[in-house]
Design a protein around this motif. Structure first.
Motif, PDB file in Angstrom:
ATOM      1  N   LEU A 299      32.134  -4.637  61.584  1.00 36.19           N
ATOM      2  CA  LEU A 299      33.208  -4.291  62.121  1.00 36.19           C
ATOM      3  C   LEU A 299      33.331  -5.018  63.420  1.00 36.19           C
ATOM      4  O   LEU A 299      34.405  -5.202  63.933  1.00 36.19           O
ATOM      5  CB  LEU A 299      32.806  -2.663  62.582  1.00 36.19           C
ATOM      6  N   ALA A 300      32.221  -5.750  63.929  1.00 32.95           N
ATOM      7  CA  ALA A 300      32.326  -6.538  64.998  1.00 32.95           C
ATOM      8  C   ALA A 300      33.405  -7.525  64.726  1.00 32.95           C
ATOM      9  O   ALA A 300      34.096  -8.042  65.538  1.00 32.95           O
ATOM     10  CB  ALA A 300      30.958  -7.140  65.438  1.00 32.95           C
ATOM     11  N   ILE A 301      33.082  -8.364  63.445  1.00 31.22           N
ATOM     12  CA  ILE A 301      34.041  -9.599  63.007  1.00 31.22           C
ATOM     13  C   ILE A 301      35.541  -8.929  62.790  1.00 31.22           C
ATOM     14  O   ILE A 301      36.375  -9.753  63.292  1.00 31.22           O
ATOM     15  CB  ILE A 301      33.453  -9.926  61.673  1.00 31.22           C
ATOM     16  N   SER A 302      35.396  -7.912  62.252  1.00 29.01           N
ATOM     17  CA  SER A 302      36.773  -7.009  62.207  1.00 29.01           C
ATOM     18  C   SER A 302      37.624  -6.911  63.503  1.00 29.01           C
ATOM     19  O   SER A 302      38.691  -7.301  63.456  1.00 29.01           O
ATOM     20  CB  SER A 302      36.774  -5.587  61.625  1.00 29.01           C
ATOM     21  N   ALA A 303      36.850  -6.654  64.612  1.00 34.13           N
ATOM     22  CA  ALA A 303      37.338  -6.508  65.928  1.00 34.13           C
ATOM     23  C   ALA A 303      37.908  -7.976  66.369  1.00 34.13           C
ATOM     24  O   ALA A 303      39.009  -7.965  66.812  1.00 34.13           O
ATOM     25  CB  ALA A 303      36.368  -6.169  66.757  1.00 34.13           C
ATOM     26  N   VAL A 304      37.301  -8.866  66.134  1.00 39.48           N
ATOM     27  CA  VAL A 304      37.580 -10.280  66.404  1.00 39.48           C
ATOM     28  C   VAL A 304      38.991 -10.693  65.513  1.00 39.48           C
ATOM     29  O   VAL A 304      39.895 -11.075  66.240  1.00 39.48           O
ATOM     30  CB  VAL A 304      36.335 -11.241  66.216  1.00 39.48           C
ATOM     31  N   GLN A 305      38.905 -10.359  64.329  1.00 37.10           N
ATOM     32  CA  GLN A 305      39.969 -10.780  63.637  1.00 37.10           C
ATOM     33  C   GLN A 305      41.254  -9.921  64.129  1.00 37.10           C
ATOM     34  O   GLN A 305      42.372 -10.507  63.837  1.00 37.10           O
ATOM     35  CB  GLN A 305      39.919 -10.464  62.214  1.00 37.10           C
ATOM     36  N   LYS A 306      41.138  -8.904  64.525  1.00 37.06           N
ATOM     37  CA  LYS A 306      42.390  -8.232  64.971  1.00 37.06           C
ATOM     38  C   LYS A 306      42.582  -8.186  66.492  1.00 37.06           C
ATOM     39  O   LYS A 306      43.274  -7.072  67.094  1.00 37.06           O
ATOM     40  CB  LYS A 306      42.376  -6.738  64.421  1.00 37.06           C
ATOM     41  N   ARG A 325      38.464   4.069  69.819  1.00 36.12           N
ATOM     42  CA  ARG A 325      37.816   5.280  68.960  1.00 36.12           C
ATOM     43  C   ARG A 325      38.602   5.085  67.430  1.00 36.12           C
ATOM     44  O   ARG A 325      38.067   5.311  66.412  1.00 36.12           O
ATOM     45  CB  ARG A 325      38.533   6.591  69.371  1.00 36.12           C
ATOM     46  N   VAL A 326      39.419   4.088  67.347  1.00 35.21           N
ATOM     47  CA  VAL A 326      39.786   3.644  66.038  1.00 35.21           C
ATOM     48  C   VAL A 326      38.630   3.042  65.240  1.00 35.21           C
ATOM     49  O   VAL A 326      38.347   3.196  64.043  1.00 35.21           O
ATOM     50  CB  VAL A 326      40.775   2.645  66.168  1.00 35.21           C
ATOM     51  N   PHE A 327      37.940   2.487  66.004  1.00 36.95           N
ATOM     52  CA  PHE A 327      36.583   1.648  65.398  1.00 36.95           C
ATOM     53  C   PHE A 327      35.501   2.723  65.057  1.00 36.95           C
ATOM     54  O   PHE A 327      34.929   2.619  63.847  1.00 36.95           O
ATOM     55  CB  PHE A 327      36.057   0.682  66.177  1.00 36.95           C
ATOM     56  N   LEU A 328      35.588   3.554  65.838  1.00 34.39           N
ATOM     57  CA  LEU A 328      34.504   4.659  65.421  1.00 34.39           C
ATOM     58  C   LEU A 328      35.006   5.577  64.365  1.00 34.39           C
ATOM     59  O   LEU A 328      34.151   6.057  63.491  1.00 34.39           O
ATOM     60  CB  LEU A 328      34.578   5.906  66.818  1.00 34.39           C
ATOM     61  N   PHE A 329      36.332   5.890  64.132  1.00 32.31           N
ATOM     62  CA  PHE A 329      36.845   6.443  62.809  1.00 32.31           C
ATOM     63  C   PHE A 329      36.556   5.394  61.793  1.00 32.31           C
ATOM     64  O   PHE A 329      36.531   6.285  60.645  1.00 32.31           O
ATOM     65  CB  PHE A 329      38.182   6.938  63.192  1.00 32.31           C
ATOM     66  N   GLN A 330      36.875   4.400  61.907  1.00 33.73           N
ATOM     67  CA  GLN A 330      36.387   3.524  60.685  1.00 33.73           C
ATOM     68  C   GLN A 330      35.100   3.670  60.478  1.00 33.73           C
ATOM     69  O   GLN A 330      34.636   3.717  59.142  1.00 33.73           O
ATOM     70  CB  GLN A 330      36.649   1.991  61.373  1.00 33.73           C
ATOM     71  N   GLY A 331      33.978   3.741  61.333  1.00 30.44           N
ATOM     72  CA  GLY A 331      32.668   3.936  61.036  1.00 30.44           C
ATOM     73  C   GLY A 331      32.260   5.157  60.088  1.00 30.44           C
ATOM     74  O   GLY A 331      31.370   5.280  59.319  1.00 30.44           O
TER      75      GLY A 331
END
Length: 404
Positions: A299-306, A325-331
């Motif tokens: 998810l950290a890599i995804s955050a960099v990509q986006k 919260r978008v990333f928390l929902f993804q998790g």
């Protein structure tokens, strides 16, 4: 409500944009959960099997008189003192007020079966062969609740009558007798008498099959000369692992009696079970840690990509907390999907192990343990998104848009 819908929609879009990455995360979580489920099923199943074989047909708690009958161990014979039994064996005195005690134990909702027992040592002769035995007097109907004596009959009728005399399988083989044959019984301080064997039992334990002679409680009391008294009270409880706690509580209520649980009698087994559980928990901890690190890193890599898309969203007024919260929902979504898939895979692996390895015991997943695995994994997957969520909060939308 609209904000949450937007965040969920954005989380779904981020996951759909890179389906391979999403699938890898879900599969990784599923593998971790399947390992935890399989390991739990294996260890819990093995422990349940060991406990069943150890105390399945034996009392969980035994209550006896704390005072020892040392004086009864000596007898006068022609003016000389003769030691009939070893006083060091701590033969307990009979229990006189056993009816009130039995009723009190029966009223305890944690106790399943209460069995008053008369015990005494003796000798059996058959021709030139003689064997030391332990005479056990008990109510056959109540005894089935602990020993399942009726279901253990291998010779003679399984419909045990009140005055029946039953002999252990190994002992019967040593003496060369079976149902319907006579034997000579000798008890301390009593004249030898001839009794008929009505049945032979196999309780699955060599020590019991080699020594036990079972008969009705009243008949045993009469032969041993203890009147309307008993030797011990044996019980089985619903929660086998909770027997020690129950025994401790009853020990406090009955200070003049010795109350012993099966855990005290099988200390080495408890050490083995404790070691197995500790090993299982250690492995599961590291598996869960691997899952957390895996989800967090991806998810950290995804955050960099986006980062560019996130920068634009923040530039048009979307709050940082909302994007986080978008990333928390993804998790949460990834953790739930991976856990469900992994749980099913773990159960399938467990069943395959039983079939392929031809195990003679069932693997077991306790509801409480299953709930802990599911909750811990979903929660860990959700919290593992905290790192990328924090990373998102530091994104400067102006810098991201300017630098592309």
């Amino acid at each position: 409500m609209n904000s949450i819908r937007f965040e969920l929609s954005l989380a779904r879009r981020f996951m759909e944009e890179n389906k391979v990455q999403t699938a890898v995360i879900i599969i990784g979580i599923a593998i971790g959960v399947s390992v935890m489920v399989f390991l739990t099923a294996l260890i819990d199943g093995l422990q349940a099997d060991l406990i069943q074989k150890t105390v399945g047909r034996s009392p969980h708690i035994v209550i006896s008189n704390a005072e020892n009958a040392v004086a009864d161990a000596v007898k006068d014979l022609n003016g000389e003192k003769i030691l009939l039994v070893d006083a060091a064996q701590k033969s307990p005195r009979p229990i006189a007020e056993w009816r009130n005690l039995t009723k009190a134990l029966t009223d305890d909702p944690r106790i399943e079966t209460v069995l008053p027992v008369v015990e005494g040592s003796g000798l059996i002769r058959r021709g030139q062969v003689n064997r030391a035995i332990l005479l056990k007097g008990m109510d056959f109907e109540k005894a089935d609740g602990i020993y399942d004596v009726s279901g253990a009959i291998v010779a003679g009728s399984s419909n045990i009558s009140e005055g029946a005399v039953l002999l252990g399988k190994n002992l019967a083989e040593d003496l060369g007798v079976s149902a319907g044959d006579p034997i000579q019984l000798e008890l301390s301080g009593r004249e030898p008498l001839t009794i008929m064997i009505d049945g032979v039992f196999d309780l699955g334990t060599a020590a019991i099959n080699q020594r036990w002679l079972i008969m009705d409680q009243r008949k045993a009391s009469s032969l041993l000369g203890i009147g309307d008294r008993i030797s011990t009270i044996e019980t089985q409880v619903y929660d086998v692992l909770g027997a020690e706690t129950i025994a401790r509580q009853w020990g406090t209520r009955l200070p003049s009696y010795q109350v012993e649980s099966w855990q005290e009698s099988n200390a080495s087994l408890m050490v083995t079970l404790s070691s197995q559980s500790s090993s299982s928990y250690t492995i599961q901890f590291f598996v869960l840690l691997a899952v957390i690190l895996g989800v967090a890193s991806v998810l950290a890599i995804s955050a960099v990509q986006k980062s560019k898309q996130i920068g634009i969203l923040k530039a048009i007024g979307i709050r940082t907390s909302s994007v986080s919260r978008v990333f928390l929902f993804q998790g949460l979504v990834l953790g739930t999907a991976g856990t469900v898939l992994g749980f099913g895979l773990g159960l399938a692996m467990s069943q395959a192990f039983v079939v392929l390895a031809k195990q003679d015991y069932n693997l077991l997943v306790k509801p409480g343990t299953a709930a802990i695995i599911i909750t811990a994994t979903v929660l860990a997957s959700t919290l593992s998104a905290y790192l990328p969520a924090r990373q998102v909060s530091k994104i400067n939308p102006i810098e991201v848009i300017r630098n592309g």
